[in-house]
Design a protein around this motif. Sequence first.
Motif, PDB file in Angstrom:
ATOM      1  N   VAL A  91       0.730  -1.226   0.113  1.00  0.00           N
ATOM      2  CA  VAL A  91      -0.420   0.051   0.225  1.00  0.00           C
ATOM      3  C   VAL A  91       0.796   1.648  -0.365  1.00  0.00           C
ATOM      4  O   VAL A  91       2.082   1.073   0.247  1.00  0.00           O
ATOM      5  CB  VAL A  91      -1.204  -0.053   1.092  1.00  0.00           C
ATOM      6  CG1 VAL A  91      -1.561   1.118   1.347  1.00  0.00           C
ATOM      7  CG2 VAL A  91      -1.720  -1.311   1.292  1.00  0.00           C
ATOM      8  N   LEU A  92       0.445   2.457  -0.876  1.00  0.00           N
ATOM      9  CA  LEU A  92       0.715   3.064  -0.616  1.00  0.00           C
ATOM     10  C   LEU A  92       0.143   4.261  -0.792  1.00  0.00           C
ATOM     11  O   LEU A  92      -1.449   4.534  -1.065  1.00  0.00           O
ATOM     12  CB  LEU A  92       1.723   3.974  -1.989  1.00  0.00           C
ATOM     13  CG  LEU A  92       2.099   5.063  -1.814  1.00  0.00           C
ATOM     14  CD1 LEU A  92       3.435   5.849  -1.132  1.00  0.00           C
ATOM     15  CD2 LEU A  92       2.730   5.896  -3.917  1.00  0.00           C
ATOM     16  N   CYS A  93      -0.717   4.575   0.439  1.00  0.00           N
ATOM     17  CA  CYS A  93      -1.872   5.156   1.123  1.00  0.00           C
ATOM     18  C   CYS A  93      -1.128   6.788   1.409  1.00  0.00           C
ATOM     19  O   CYS A  93       0.201   7.791   2.132  1.00  0.00           O
ATOM     20  CB  CYS A  93      -1.881   5.307   2.712  1.00  0.00           C
ATOM     21  SG  CYS A  93      -3.331   5.645   2.929  1.00  0.00           S
ATOM     22  N   GLU A  94      -2.369   7.712   0.796  1.00  0.00           N
ATOM     23  CA  GLU A  94      -1.809   9.068   0.870  1.00  0.00           C
ATOM     24  C   GLU A  94      -1.677   9.877   2.100  1.00  0.00           C
ATOM     25  O   GLU A  94      -1.950   9.422   2.832  1.00  0.00           O
ATOM     26  CB  GLU A  94      -3.178  10.077  -0.072  1.00  0.00           C
ATOM     27  CG  GLU A  94      -2.750  10.767  -1.997  1.00  0.00           C
ATOM     28  CD  GLU A  94      -1.595  11.278  -2.360  1.00  0.00           C
ATOM     29  OE1 GLU A  94      -1.143  11.608  -0.561  1.00  0.00           O
ATOM     30  OE2 GLU A  94      -0.776  11.036  -2.994  1.00  0.00           O
ATOM     31  N   LYS A  95      -1.088  10.976   2.259  1.00  0.00           N
ATOM     32  CA  LYS A  95      -1.137  11.319   3.017  1.00  0.00           C
ATOM     33  C   LYS A  95      -2.551  12.465   3.646  1.00  0.00           C
ATOM     34  O   LYS A  95      -2.418  13.101   2.888  1.00  0.00           O
ATOM     35  CB  LYS A  95       0.527  12.956   3.578  1.00  0.00           C
ATOM     36  CG  LYS A  95       0.416  13.530   1.882  1.00  0.00           C
ATOM     37  CD  LYS A  95      -0.879  14.645   1.216  1.00  0.00           C
ATOM     38  CE  LYS A  95      -1.019  15.747   2.311  1.00  0.00           C
ATOM     39  NZ  LYS A  95      -2.694  16.517   1.762  1.00  0.00           N
ATOM     40  N   PRO A  96      -2.149  12.729   4.768  1.00  0.00           N
ATOM     41  CA  PRO A  96      -1.703  11.928   6.157  1.00  0.00           C
ATOM     42  C   PRO A  96      -2.566  11.096   6.280  1.00  0.00           C
ATOM     43  O   PRO A  96      -3.411  11.021   5.977  1.00  0.00           O
ATOM     44  CB  PRO A  96      -2.018  13.337   6.821  1.00  0.00           C
ATOM     45  CG  PRO A  96      -2.554  13.649   6.649  1.00  0.00           C
ATOM     46  CD  PRO A  96      -3.264  14.193   5.443  1.00  0.00           C
ATOM     47  N   LEU A  97      -1.498   9.404   6.557  1.00  0.00           N
ATOM     48  CA  LEU A  97      -1.948   8.477   6.708  1.00  0.00           C
ATOM     49  C   LEU A  97      -3.063   8.628   7.779  1.00  0.00           C
ATOM     50  O   LEU A  97      -3.831   8.181   7.770  1.00  0.00           O
ATOM     51  CB  LEU A  97      -0.901   7.841   7.447  1.00  0.00           C
ATOM     52  CG  LEU A  97      -1.064   6.014   7.884  1.00  0.00           C
ATOM     53  CD1 LEU A  97      -1.964   5.374   6.500  1.00  0.00           C
ATOM     54  CD2 LEU A  97      -0.326   5.635   8.440  1.00  0.00           C
ATOM     55  N   TYR A 178       2.722  18.488   5.597  1.00  0.00           N
ATOM     56  CA  TYR A 178       4.211  18.851   4.610  1.00  0.00           C
ATOM     57  C   TYR A 178       4.417  19.930   5.816  1.00  0.00           C
ATOM     58  O   TYR A 178       6.185  20.139   5.907  1.00  0.00           O
ATOM     59  CB  TYR A 178       3.848  19.658   3.823  1.00  0.00           C
ATOM     60  CG  TYR A 178       3.230  19.189   2.418  1.00  0.00           C
ATOM     61  CD1 TYR A 178       3.875  18.301   1.710  1.00  0.00           C
ATOM     62  CD2 TYR A 178       1.611  19.202   1.933  1.00  0.00           C
ATOM     63  CE1 TYR A 178       3.061  17.801   0.859  1.00  0.00           C
ATOM     64  CE2 TYR A 178       0.856  18.377   0.728  1.00  0.00           C
ATOM     65  CZ  TYR A 178       1.573  17.317   0.205  1.00  0.00           C
ATOM     66  OH  TYR A 178       1.445  16.404  -0.491  1.00  0.00           O
ATOM     67  N   CYS A 179       4.255  20.685   6.928  1.00  0.00           N
ATOM     68  CA  CYS A 179       5.321  22.266   7.494  1.00  0.00           C
ATOM     69  C   CYS A 179       5.984  20.947   8.449  1.00  0.00           C
ATOM     70  O   CYS A 179       6.985  20.940   9.071  1.00  0.00           O
ATOM     71  CB  CYS A 179       4.077  22.694   7.742  1.00  0.00           C
ATOM     72  SG  CYS A 179       3.069  24.204   6.440  1.00  0.00           S
ATOM     73  N   VAL A 180       4.715  20.177   8.479  1.00  0.00           N
ATOM     74  CA  VAL A 180       5.510  19.147   9.666  1.00  0.00           C
ATOM     75  C   VAL A 180       6.507  18.129   9.385  1.00  0.00           C
ATOM     76  O   VAL A 180       7.161  17.901  10.481  1.00  0.00           O
ATOM     77  CB  VAL A 180       4.221  18.483  10.478  1.00  0.00           C
ATOM     78  CG1 VAL A 180       4.297  17.182  11.675  1.00  0.00           C
ATOM     79  CG2 VAL A 180       3.018  19.135  11.233  1.00  0.00           C
ATOM     80  N   ALA A 301       5.438   8.766  13.713  1.00  0.00           N
ATOM     81  CA  ALA A 301       5.592  10.375  14.089  1.00  0.00           C
ATOM     82  C   ALA A 301       5.495  11.854  13.910  1.00  0.00           C
ATOM     83  O   ALA A 301       4.502  12.490  14.649  1.00  0.00           O
ATOM     84  CB  ALA A 301       7.336  10.477  14.305  1.00  0.00           C
ATOM     85  N   GLN A 302       4.896  10.999  12.611  1.00  0.00           N
ATOM     86  CA  GLN A 302       4.277  12.343  11.990  1.00  0.00           C
ATOM     87  C   GLN A 302       2.687  12.132  12.599  1.00  0.00           C
ATOM     88  O   GLN A 302       2.433  13.515  13.096  1.00  0.00           O
ATOM     89  CB  GLN A 302       3.723  11.836  10.723  1.00  0.00           C
ATOM     90  CG  GLN A 302       3.014  13.188   9.762  1.00  0.00           C
ATOM     91  CD  GLN A 302       4.069  14.313   9.320  1.00  0.00           C
ATOM     92  OE1 GLN A 302       5.155  14.040   9.628  1.00  0.00           O
ATOM     93  NE2 GLN A 302       3.424  15.131   8.843  1.00  0.00           N
ATOM     94  N   ALA A 303       2.307  11.504  12.690  1.00  0.00           N
ATOM     95  CA  ALA A 303       0.799  11.054  12.943  1.00  0.00           C
ATOM     96  C   ALA A 303       0.833  12.055  15.193  1.00  0.00           C
ATOM     97  O   ALA A 303       0.087  12.745  15.227  1.00  0.00           O
ATOM     98  CB  ALA A 303       0.192   9.926  13.660  1.00  0.00           C
ATOM     99  N   ARG A 304       2.272  11.782  15.890  1.00  0.00           N
ATOM    100  CA  ARG A 304       2.486  11.781  16.836  1.00  0.00           C
ATOM    101  C   ARG A 304       2.229  13.254  17.543  1.00  0.00           C
ATOM    102  O   ARG A 304       2.042  14.244  17.977  1.00  0.00           O
ATOM    103  CB  ARG A 304       3.540  11.608  17.493  1.00  0.00           C
ATOM    104  CG  ARG A 304       3.298  11.626  18.924  1.00  0.00           C
ATOM    105  CD  ARG A 304       4.901  10.307  19.418  1.00  0.00           C
ATOM    106  NE  ARG A 304       4.897   9.576  19.369  1.00  0.00           N
ATOM    107  CZ  ARG A 304       5.313   8.257  18.857  1.00  0.00           C
ATOM    108  NH1 ARG A 304       6.440   8.622  18.008  1.00  0.00           N
ATOM    109  NH2 ARG A 304       5.189   7.105  18.895  1.00  0.00           N
TER     110      ARG A 304
END
Length: 322
Positions: A91-97, A178-180, A301-304
């Motif tokens: 799976v390639l899932c679009e951002k943000p997961l 994206y900024c994150v 980490a991005q979700a966090r």
Amino acid sequence: MGVSWGIISTANINTPIIAGARASDALEIVAVAGRDGARTEAYAREYGIPRAHAGYDALLADPDVEAVYISLPNGMHVDWAVRALQAGKHVLCEKPLSRRVADAVRAFDAADAAGRLLMEAFMWRHSPQTQRFAQLAGDAIGELRLVRAAFSFPLSDPGNVRLSRELDGGALMDVGCYCVSGARLLAGEPEAVSAQQVTTSEGVDVRMAATLRHPGGVLTTLDCALDLPNRSELQAIGSSGALWARDPWHCHAASFELLRDEERETVTVARADSYRLELENLSAAIRGESAPLLGREDAVAQARVIEALYASADAGGALTAV
Ligand SMILES: NC(=O)c1ccc[n+]([C@@H]2O[C@H](COP(=O)([O-])OP(=O)(O)OC[C@H]3O[C@@H](n4cnc5c(N)ncnc54)[C@H](OP(=O)(O)O)[C@@H]3O)[C@@H](O)[C@H]2O)c1
């Protein structure tokens, strides 16, 4: 042999993905699925995709599809990623997961259980422009002290999924992520955040401004909005110089500025299609030829950070540990 891909939904963002796939020998798009059978048939004809499936489950049952690209609205990402992984697809899932750490973990647990790969589709991270920018942030501007990141555009359609609370819309989810991602790439994982937001009557953020504190006292200021003019910016400011990208996310510019010793220099990099590069990266990883650029650690980490930013914004800007 190239990896066979299927696409879940007929979203607008599919257009550059299909173009990127078409330009590559590493993969081919063999199927697309949409909620409406007739509309999906017409879409497949228009884009020259061999098979159209009525419903996403039909695509997951297609034995010729090895990997799926999920371009559904944000709030549907994790559930469909898990279903695809359980069906044996990469799976390639679009951002943000996801905006929830627990859901990002759930998705990667499903990938591990199925022995399949999952990657969050931050195409900007695959660009040579991003890689050169990050390298120079580490060795051409002295000690990194401040990151500035911005992404905004004016959204005029009130029915757009980006304004839906149920589907996890919002400025942070759509463009602020994206900024994150930029702040984390340059300055590492933040320790604490503080955010302010302006929301719709439904509670969806249309504008957010935030400060992030990273290890070593590096600070990030970021802003994102669905009600401001088109703006994209990423700056890395160090003790003896600065980098300034005016097209950091789409990377069409293939250049950015380096300011050092009162001198301003334009750094140019090879033009590249980030969508093609992310598809090729995951396709090569599926064939065991390379590692995926982005995996569990980055997505969780991005979700966090997103979860902490919303917690802070919902609490009126309270300093929130990440
Ligand atoms: N990486 C990038 O450059 C980039 C750029 C833009 C967007 N994105 C991401 O890509 C995803 C899709 O964005 P988009 O702007 O392309 O979306 P979009 O054009 O609105 O498409 C979303 C698709 O989801 C399907 N869908 C299923 N349930 C839906 C529902 N309840 N409401 C609306 N649509 C529903 C629809 O396809 P069917 O009717 O065919 O099933 C629809 O075409 C988002 O996660 C967004 O963050 C990424």
